[in-house]
Scaffold this motif. Sequence first.
Motif, PDB file in Angstrom:
ATOM      1  N   MET A 102       0.844  -1.164   0.000  1.00 26.71           N
ATOM      2  CA  MET A 102       0.000   0.000   0.000  1.00 26.71           C
ATOM      3  C   MET A 102       0.897   1.237   0.000  1.00 26.71           C
ATOM      4  O   MET A 102       1.730   1.388   0.883  1.00 26.71           O
ATOM      5  CB  MET A 102      -0.882  -0.049   1.250  1.00 26.71           C
ATOM      6  CG  MET A 102      -2.019   0.858   1.211  1.00 26.71           C
ATOM      7  SD  MET A 102      -3.185   0.686   2.595  1.00 26.71           S
ATOM      8  CE  MET A 102      -2.871  -0.883   3.285  1.00 26.71           C
ATOM      9  N   ARG A 103       0.678   2.097  -1.017  1.00 23.53           N
ATOM     10  CA  ARG A 103       1.563   3.257  -1.146  1.00 23.53           C
ATOM     11  C   ARG A 103       0.828   4.575  -1.378  1.00 23.53           C
ATOM     12  O   ARG A 103       1.399   5.634  -1.168  1.00 23.53           O
ATOM     13  CB  ARG A 103       2.530   3.029  -2.293  1.00 23.53           C
ATOM     14  CG  ARG A 103       3.455   1.840  -2.063  1.00 23.53           C
ATOM     15  CD  ARG A 103       4.352   1.574  -3.221  1.00 23.53           C
ATOM     16  NE  ARG A 103       5.111   2.767  -3.547  1.00 23.53           N
ATOM     17  CZ  ARG A 103       5.747   2.949  -4.698  1.00 23.53           C
ATOM     18  NH1 ARG A 103       5.699   2.022  -5.610  1.00 23.53           N
ATOM     19  NH2 ARG A 103       6.413   4.051  -4.916  1.00 23.53           N
ATOM     20  N   THR A 104      -0.410   4.510  -1.831  1.00 24.49           N
ATOM     21  CA  THR A 104      -1.115   5.740  -2.191  1.00 24.49           C
ATOM     22  C   THR A 104      -2.500   5.787  -1.533  1.00 24.49           C
ATOM     23  O   THR A 104      -2.993   4.778  -1.008  1.00 24.49           O
ATOM     24  CB  THR A 104      -1.316   5.844  -3.716  1.00 24.49           C
ATOM     25  OG1 THR A 104      -2.181   4.779  -4.127  1.00 24.49           O
ATOM     26  CG2 THR A 104       0.013   5.743  -4.457  1.00 24.49           C
ATOM     27  N   MET A 105      -3.108   6.955  -1.614  1.00 18.69           N
ATOM     28  CA  MET A 105      -4.454   7.112  -1.080  1.00 18.69           C
ATOM     29  C   MET A 105      -5.436   6.211  -1.832  1.00 18.69           C
ATOM     30  O   MET A 105      -6.389   5.696  -1.243  1.00 18.69           O
ATOM     31  CB  MET A 105      -4.894   8.569  -1.166  1.00 18.69           C
ATOM     32  CG  MET A 105      -6.170   8.843  -0.437  1.00 18.69           C
ATOM     33  SD  MET A 105      -6.397  10.577  -0.222  1.00 18.69           S
ATOM     34  CE  MET A 105      -8.128  10.695  -0.523  1.00 18.69           C
ATOM     35  N   TYR A 106      -5.189   6.009  -3.106  1.00 15.17           N
ATOM     36  CA  TYR A 106      -6.032   5.100  -3.896  1.00 15.17           C
ATOM     37  C   TYR A 106      -5.991   3.696  -3.291  1.00 15.17           C
ATOM     38  O   TYR A 106      -7.032   3.027  -3.194  1.00 15.17           O
ATOM     39  CB  TYR A 106      -5.563   5.082  -5.353  1.00 15.17           C
ATOM     40  CG  TYR A 106      -6.334   4.117  -6.205  1.00 15.17           C
ATOM     41  CD1 TYR A 106      -7.619   4.428  -6.664  1.00 15.17           C
ATOM     42  CD2 TYR A 106      -5.810   2.871  -6.547  1.00 15.17           C
ATOM     43  CE1 TYR A 106      -8.349   3.530  -7.433  1.00 15.17           C
ATOM     44  CE2 TYR A 106      -6.524   1.974  -7.315  1.00 15.17           C
ATOM     45  CZ  TYR A 106      -7.789   2.306  -7.755  1.00 15.17           C
ATOM     46  OH  TYR A 106      -8.503   1.413  -8.511  1.00 15.17           O
ATOM     47  N   ASP A 107      -4.810   3.252  -2.870  1.00 16.30           N
ATOM     48  CA  ASP A 107      -4.687   1.930  -2.245  1.00 16.30           C
ATOM     49  C   ASP A 107      -5.507   1.853  -0.961  1.00 16.30           C
ATOM     50  O   ASP A 107      -6.130   0.828  -0.667  1.00 16.30           O
ATOM     51  CB  ASP A 107      -3.219   1.611  -1.951  1.00 16.30           C
ATOM     52  CG  ASP A 107      -2.377   1.495  -3.199  1.00 16.30           C
ATOM     53  OD1 ASP A 107      -2.923   1.162  -4.274  1.00 16.30           O
ATOM     54  OD2 ASP A 107      -1.157   1.758  -3.113  1.00 16.30           O
ATOM     55  N   VAL A 108      -5.504   2.945  -0.191  1.00 15.63           N
ATOM     56  CA  VAL A 108      -6.291   2.978   1.041  1.00 15.63           C
ATOM     57  C   VAL A 108      -7.782   2.929   0.693  1.00 15.63           C
ATOM     58  O   VAL A 108      -8.554   2.215   1.340  1.00 15.63           O
ATOM     59  CB  VAL A 108      -5.965   4.235   1.881  1.00 15.63           C
ATOM     60  CG1 VAL A 108      -6.857   4.303   3.115  1.00 15.63           C
ATOM     61  CG2 VAL A 108      -4.495   4.250   2.282  1.00 15.63           C
ATOM     62  N   GLN A 109      -8.193   3.645  -0.347  1.00  9.71           N
ATOM     63  CA  GLN A 109      -9.584   3.606  -0.779  1.00  9.71           C
ATOM     64  C   GLN A 109      -9.992   2.178  -1.168  1.00  9.71           C
ATOM     65  O   GLN A 109     -11.100   1.742  -0.852  1.00  9.71           O
ATOM     66  CB  GLN A 109      -9.810   4.541  -1.972  1.00  9.71           C
ATOM     67  CG  GLN A 109      -9.771   6.001  -1.596  1.00  9.71           C
ATOM     68  CD  GLN A 109      -9.845   6.901  -2.817  1.00  9.71           C
ATOM     69  OE1 GLN A 109      -9.218   6.626  -3.843  1.00  9.71           O
ATOM     70  NE2 GLN A 109     -10.585   7.988  -2.702  1.00  9.71           N
ATOM     71  N   GLN A 110      -9.107   1.475  -1.839  1.00 12.53           N
ATOM     72  CA  GLN A 110      -9.400   0.096  -2.229  1.00 12.53           C
ATOM     73  C   GLN A 110      -9.518  -0.804  -1.006  1.00 12.53           C
ATOM     74  O   GLN A 110     -10.368  -1.707  -0.968  1.00 12.53           O
ATOM     75  CB  GLN A 110      -8.324  -0.435  -3.188  1.00 12.53           C
ATOM     76  CG  GLN A 110      -8.269   0.296  -4.512  1.00 12.53           C
ATOM     77  CD  GLN A 110      -9.619   0.358  -5.195  1.00 12.53           C
ATOM     78  OE1 GLN A 110     -10.253  -0.666  -5.426  1.00 12.53           O
ATOM     79  NE2 GLN A 110     -10.068   1.561  -5.515  1.00 12.53           N
TER      80      GLN A 110
END
Length: 70
Positions: free
Chosen positions: A1-9
């Motif tokens: 996990m590296r980005t805010m998109y990853d957290v959203q997923q």
Amino acid sequence: MRTMYDVQQLLKRFGAYIYVGNRLWDIELMMIELKKIYDNELIERNDYINAMMILKREHRLETDYQEGLQ
């Protein structure tokens, strides 16, 4: 996990689709939802810490950006 998109997923896996319309509020709501998921022991501690650090960084960047507009 590296980005805010990853957290959203990650949040999406638990049925949390977050969009308030204000990026700063979105990030704050994601932090709340992430904490609830962690408190219910649905994700590992390392995933929680990593995701929270990403959100805190994004929150700081967005705050700096919004203050720069004023």
